[in-house]
Design a protein around this motif. Structure first.
Motif, short mmCIF file in Angstrom:
data_model
loop_
_atom_site.label_atom_id
_atom_site.label_comp_id
_atom_site.label_asym_id
_atom_site.label_seq_id
_atom_site.Cartn_x
_atom_site.Cartn_y
_atom_site.Cartn_z
N THR A 147 0.84 -1.20 0.00
CA THR A 147 0.00 0.00 0.00
C THR A 147 0.87 1.24 0.00
N ASP A 258 3.40 -1.47 4.12
CA ASP A 258 2.80 -0.14 4.13
C ASP A 258 3.92 0.89 4.03
N ARG A 332 2.23 -6.56 9.46
CA ARG A 332 2.33 -5.24 8.84
C ARG A 332 3.78 -4.80 8.89
#
Length: 797
Positions: A147, A258, A332
């Motif tokens: 992302t 991320d 993450r």
């Protein structure tokens, strides 16, 4: 009608308003089969954009990004490009799925494998699960979600997305071929596509001026700005919902990379592991996974000559607001690369580098190194760090495919097992008088994949000696995402972390996220399993609409919108629009212009530092039209507004502006107190309301306050504040105060709570025909604190 035609119609509004672009492949790729490779060469980003991403002072528009991915999709059979929905400002929200052509031909099969491994109950009885799981692990692929661009001034990541995609789509390197065989990459070029153009337009406008490289004088997300990355459990924003509904909950990625940027004066790159604390409901396998991967990436990058890398510092893994995947079996991997001035280069001297929590960038340590000695830092450096880190991550995901899938399955297996004696069974959501709040909490759970079961007996029933009303909802923790429910439904006790000198170590964000307290819902902890009446012919349900509406026509009211963007203003505006409250934004120049009573009955000043309200940007920092704040003229105009019968409402830190500028007979009892004496970094506190006051009418006596850099009031005499023009203390009425005989803390972290016992949290001060209302907390915190919404809306009325 073909799928291609359908998607073209869906994106027609955006295309019409932009330059002529056709996202033709978005439609073509709605089919499950991969696109055949054409004879056209794979286009490089520079061939489409006219520059290579990473060049100084060059940014791509969102239209150009869409064009590039469209052309890449048409030319490569490794890419499937699709629109997943529309953003807040109605532009396409897109994703590219990149893998080997053979994998793209079987995407539905790989989705199914992920779904089965995520919920081992679907594999049958425990005796056969291991065999079936082993078969699925042997066939499955590591799903990696990358992302980019959620924070739009961090421009490196959305530009890097095109570089990453191009290499994956075009390279014949053995390393890339292995990645394509063993992984399926879900690449989101921007989680905030609206912000791409907001930042580019401002950057281009100021290019070559003294203001080159400044942030836009508006939020880069229409409503929430930087807080769009604090929405991963409340799900208020369109972009969050698309990402959760159409990516996370469909693909269940094992790894989420991320990509972010941080300030320019610290490390060149942060990678996990995260510094303490870790939220206690994060599975141990997740902690092991992000530590293993982050440390490996740092080692590999250092071996390649990259400098200034830190791990186990700066960023924690406490709040679910930033880590949806940690409660959904995916690690993450946050990366934070040092920034330049948007796309303009900077030069840093070594002695300008500053320490952050856990390391000193001027000294090598077990958490930092090798030392970067300073020098020029450009956008090209940023994209180089980002793309190298991304491919290093993909290499690990590819080479350790079975390990990642096995870890993923083990998390699911542990989650669904029956609770052992002494372990908590689950929660009960007991119906309250506020059905909208009950529904909102259930919707949050449903959206996150949590199973919420209704009990329908047609009457109250008794279980384990407790009475449960008809309509009570039950959440068992023996389910795949029980940890998500537990993290949000129980209270938080943030650890009292101190540095070597005894000072509190600040959390990266906030310390509390207890939704039942914030929303105002009665949730009970269930310690042991029991049977409850099941509804006949009904399922657990799913997300439903939760409109709030409003009774009658609201009064005329304005919402102050400073020239210095305020996220609290954006959140307030979102809450108002969500509830269909009509309002007008009031700018600095409008306040300075006076005559406010002719236009408004109430004006709300959101949470913002007092100096920012008064002075705005300093002279020379931004173009003249954005500097100056409301100034002395504005203070005079606001006072006249109140004296003539208007209502001024100040939220949180803005209340200190009112106390100071209007010489109110109040004192902030925690002002100037060091953190060792008082500290409340985003916590839920207990308050007691005077329910005889109209603002608290209909509220329970005991309520909550979201406290974060919040003032706490004490009524004082005129003489003690040395203000001859101040009004008497009798003009002050306390509406809410912290309890005198109870611990104020309900959830989170509070140091020095004794200082605020019995002190005021919400007061009303009359001036002339009007009144000033001071909230010493945020009653509409991130659109989550529904429990205190009535206080705000009653104040407006």
């Amino acid at each position: 009608m073909s799928r291609r035609t359908l998607i073209l119609l869906l994106t027609a509004a955006f295309i019409f308003q932009s330059t002529s672009i056709a996202i033709t492949s978005v439609a073509r790729n709605q089919t499950s089969a991969p696109v055949s490779s054409s004879s056209a060469p794979i286009p490089s980003p520079e061939e489409v954009l006219g520059f290579r991403p990473g060049e100084d002072r060059k940014l791509a528009s969102w239209n150009q990004v869409l064009t590039y991915f469209d052309k890449l999709d048409q030319a490569s059979n490794r890419v499937k490009f699709e629109a997943l929905g529309k953003s807040t400002m109605d532009v396409p929200f897109v994703m590219a799925t990149i893998s080997a052509p053979a994998n793209l031909a079987r995407l539905e099969e790989y989705k199914k494998i992920q779904q089965l491994l995520a919920d081992p109950r679907k594999l049958g009885a425990p005796g056969v699960r291991e065999r079936k799981a082993a078969e699925l692990i042997a066939r499955g692929k590591t799903i990696v979600l990358i992302t980019c661009g959620i924070h739009s001034t961090e421009v490196g990541s959305y530009l890097s997305s095109m570089l990453i995609a191009h290499r994956l789509a075009s390279s014949s390197e053995p390393e890339i071929q292995e990645i394509l065989r063993n992984t399926i990459v879900l690449l989101v070029p921007s989680l905030n596509p609206d912000g791409v153009d907001i930042v580019k337009n401002w950057y281009d406008k100021t290019l070559g001026t003294p203001y080159e490289g400044t942030s836009p004088p508006e939020l880069y997300h229409k409503y929430v700005g930087h807080d769009n990355n604090r929405d991963w459990y409340a799900f208020t924003q369109v972009e969050t919902r698309i990402t959760v509904d159409k990516i996370h909950n469909v693909w269940h990625p094992q790894i989420v990379h991320d990509i972010h940027q941080q300030g320019e004066f610290g490390s060149r790159l942060f990678l996990p592991p995260y510094m303490p604390p870790v939220e206690p409901n994060v599975p141990k396998q997740i902690v092991e996974g992000y530590a293993e991967l982050g440390n490996w990436m740092a080692k590999e990058l250092r071996a390649k000559g990259f400098q200034g890398i830190t791990t186990n510092s700066t960023y924690d893994a406490w709040t679910p607001a930033r880590a949806y995947s940690h409660y959904h079996a995916g690690v993450r991997i946050l990366s934070e690369t040092a920034s330049a001035r948007i796309a303009s280069p900077i030069t840093l001297k070594f002695d300008q580098l500053r320490s952050r929590e856990g390391y000193d960038p001027q000294k090598e340590s077990d958490k930092f190194g090798p030392v970067w000695r300073g020098g020029e830092w450009r956008l090209l450096d940023i994209t180089n760090y980002m793309t190298t880190a991304a491919f290093t991550l993909l290499q690990h995901a590819s080479q350790n495919r079975e390990r990642w899938l096995s870890r993923f399955y083990e998390i699911g297996k542990e989650a669904v097992r029956p609770r052992r004696p002494g372990e908590q069974w689950g929660f009960a959501i007991v119906p309250s008088a506020n059905s909208n709040a009950d529904l909102l909490l259930s919707n949050v759970m449903w959206r996150a994949g949590v199973e919420v079961n209704d009990a329908r007996a047609g009457r109250s029933f008794v279980a384990k000696g407790k009475i449960y009303p008809d309509g009570t909802k039950f959440i068992s923790l023996s389910q795949p995402y029980g940890s998500f429910a537990k993290a949000l439904l129980e209270g938080q006790s943030y650890p009292n972390l101190r540095d070597a000198s005894g000072h509190p170590i600040a959390p990266y964000d906030v310390t509390a996220h207890t939704l039942p307290l914030l929303i105002g819902v009665n949730v009970r902890t269930i310690t042991a399993p029991f049977d409850y009446p099941k509804p006949r012919g009904e399922s657990g349900g799913g997300p439903a609409g939760c409109g709030y509406g409003t009774d009658g026509t609201p009064p005329r009211y304005g919402l102050y919108k400073s020239s210095v963007p305020s996220m609290d203003e954006g959140w307030t505006r979102w809450v108002f629009e969500d509830r269909h409250f009509r309002h007008l934004s009031v700018l600095d120049k409008q306040i300075r212009g006076g005559n406010l009573r002719m236009k408004f009955d109430s004006i709300i000043i959101p949470d913002q530092p007092p100096r920012s309200i008064l002075n705005g940007y300093r002279s020379g920092a931004m173009p003249p039209e954005y500097t100056g704040g409301i100034g002395e003229e504005g203070v005079k105009a606001l006072r006249e507004f109140v004296e003539q019968g208007g209502t001024l409402i100040f939220l949180n830190r803005a209340s200190e502006f009112a106390v100071e500028q209007f010489k109110l007979p109040l004192r902030n009892v925690v002002a100037g107190v060091p953190r060792t004496g008082f500290y409340v970094p985003g916590s839920i506190l207990r308050i007691e309301l005077d329910t005889s006051h109209p603002i608290a009418r209909g509220m329970p006596k005991d309520s909550i306050a979201w406290a974060e850099d919040s003032p706490v009031f004490e009524v004082v005499s005129n003489e003690s504040i040395g203000a001859a023009t101040s009004m008497p203390a009798s003009n002050v009425r306390i509406i809410a105060r912290y309890p005198a005989n109870k611990d104020p803390l309900l959830s989170g972290w509070l140091l020095g709570g004794d200082r605020i016992r019995g002190k005021a949290a919400l007061v009303e001060v009359t001036i002339g025909k009007g009144r000033i209302i001071l909230f010493g907390f945020r009653p509409q915190y991130r659109a989550q604190s529904l429990a205190t919404y009535p206080l705000l809306f009653n104040a407006i009325r």
